[in-house]
Scaffold this active site. Structure first.
Site, PDB file in Angstrom:
ATOM      1  N   CYS A 191      -4.564  -1.237   6.383  1.00 58.56           N
ATOM      2  CA  CYS A 191      -5.692  -0.613   5.674  1.00 58.56           C
ATOM      3  C   CYS A 191      -6.736  -1.659   5.271  1.00 58.56           C
ATOM      4  CB  CYS A 191      -5.256   0.066   4.377  1.00 58.56           C
ATOM      5  SG  CYS A 191      -3.716   0.933   4.481  1.00 58.56           S
ATOM      6  N   ASP A 192      -6.259  -2.815   4.798  1.00 61.48           N
ATOM      7  CA  ASP A 192      -7.171  -3.739   4.118  1.00 61.48           C
ATOM      8  C   ASP A 192      -7.401  -5.065   4.837  1.00 61.48           C
ATOM      9  OD1 ASP A 192      -7.361  -1.873   2.059  1.00 61.48           O
ATOM     10  OD2 ASP A 192      -5.561  -2.636   1.082  1.00 61.48           O
ATOM     11  N   CYS A 242      -0.952  -2.913   2.078  1.00 62.52           N
ATOM     12  CA  CYS A 242      -1.196  -2.318   3.398  1.00 62.52           C
ATOM     13  C   CYS A 242      -2.151  -3.179   4.211  1.00 62.52           C
ATOM     14  CB  CYS A 242      -1.740  -0.900   3.223  1.00 62.52           C
ATOM     15  SG  CYS A 242      -2.076  -0.106   4.792  1.00 62.52           S
TER      16      CYS A 242
END
Ligand code: NDP
Length: 313
Positions: free
Chosen positions: A140-141, A137
């Protein structure tokens, strides 16, 4: 000791499909109980801006949109609970579902809306360094790798979207594509090809993620020439598609060879009476939030009709 609860309409999953089914089921007085699964809000909670869901002319962030779905389902009277369906038994008229291996629910109707999960390459090093530089992701990261070189694998819309997202944070985005063309839509392709920070490696696959406690590099191989090369990177993003979350249903519910639940044409009915499927779990073609929401609505209407006949008879 088992703790059995009887419900009219059980919904499993909390993405656009599950919440939409809940809104319709609650308004039809089916007293729906919805179990969210591990990832409350589903895949859209891992997205940034959603620009293609009607009704949001300025766009909306994925997590915020899913929170609005949840609030709407709750306001209509859905009993929303955190928990994961771990086992089912759809062999009888009452459908049995176990939550977190303990709580047992007997449901007259069940709406399956468990969506899909990101696929992994299956490399030992990918698994070992997961969360230590390997991620599925980017949204997300990606932030953790700002200012650092990264690599991404995949050639679909997700990989292109993620590569563009990463290019805003990272000076070099090495994009590995296993064929000599991208699968993504033309508009995404042209954005990626125009971006100077994204370097595409055609016919190329990841062989090994390098590093002991964190990602330090990636060994890649051209599958035409067999030449290998080492890239110095800090983050490795896998964006190669999804697998439908159907494994616990498979002993009872028919799926296609990719694991997507098969529903009857123009319906959300599965092969088991009283069990309906909606969203990405049964859609290997469109896979959009709005189409998932549409099939969630259909599932609730199908469940309502089914329960009407069941209670009459
Ligand atoms: P896709 O299945 O469309 O693409 C997967 C990509 O990963 C393909 O390029 C595929 O290669 C590659 N791939 C698969 N397995 C491997 C592997 N083992 N090693 C290397 N590469 C691999 O998945 P997406 O998640 O990109 O998209 C899913 C759906 O969601 C699509 O319909 C897409 O259009 C949609 N979507 C729409 C968005 C939007 O409209 N904003 C954003 C994101 C997704 P190959 O091509 O060779 O099979």
């Amino acid at each position: 000791m088992s703790d059995i609860e009887k419900v009219q309409c059980l919904i499993i999953g909390s993405g656009p499909a599950g919440y939409t089914a809940a809104i319709y089921a609650a308004r039809a007085n089916l007293s729906p109980v919805l179990y969210t699964g591990m990832e409350m809000g589903g895949q859209l909670t891992q997205t940034t801006e959603v620009e293609n869901f009607p009704g949001y002319p300025k766009g909306i962030m994925g997590p915020a949109m899913m929170d609005e779905f949840r609030q709407q389902a709750e306001n209509m009277g859905t009993d929303i609970r955190f928990g994961v369906a771990t086992k089912v038994d759809f062999s009888g008229t009452l459908h049995k579902v176990w939550i977190d291996d303990t709580k047992e629910i007997h449901a007259e109707s069940v709406i399956l809306a468990t969506g899909a999960t990101a696929k992994r390459l299956g490399l030992e090093s990918e698994q070992r360094l997961n969360g230590k530089g390997v991620s599925a992701c980017a949204v997300c990261d990606g932030f953790f790798y700002r200012g650092k070189p990264v690599s991404i694998v995949g050639g679909g819309d997700t990989a292109c979207e993620d590569a563009l997202y990463l290019a805003n944070l990272c000076p070099e985005v090495h994009m590995l594509v296993r064929r000599d063309e991208l699968r993504a839509s033309k508009v995404m392709q042209s954005r990626v090809l125009k971006n100077e920070r994204i370097k595409i490696y055609w016919n190329t696959e990841a062989e090994e993620v390098l590093g002991d406690d964190e990602v330090e590099g990636l060994r890649i191989k051209n599958n035409k020439t067999n030449e290998t090369q080492i890239l110095t990177i800090s983050g490795f993003f896998v964006a190669i598609g999804h697998t439908p979350n159907s494994s616990i249903f498979k002993p009872f519910i028919d799926t296609n060879n990719q694991g997507y639940v098969i529903t009857k044409p123009k319906s959300t009915e599965t092969n088991v009476k009283g069990v309906f499927a909606c969203g990405d779990l049964q859609d290997d073609k469109y896979r959009q939030a709005v189409s998932a929401a549409g099939t969630g609505c259909m599932a609730a209407l199908d469940a309502e009709r089914y329960l009407g006949v069941l209670h009459e008879g």
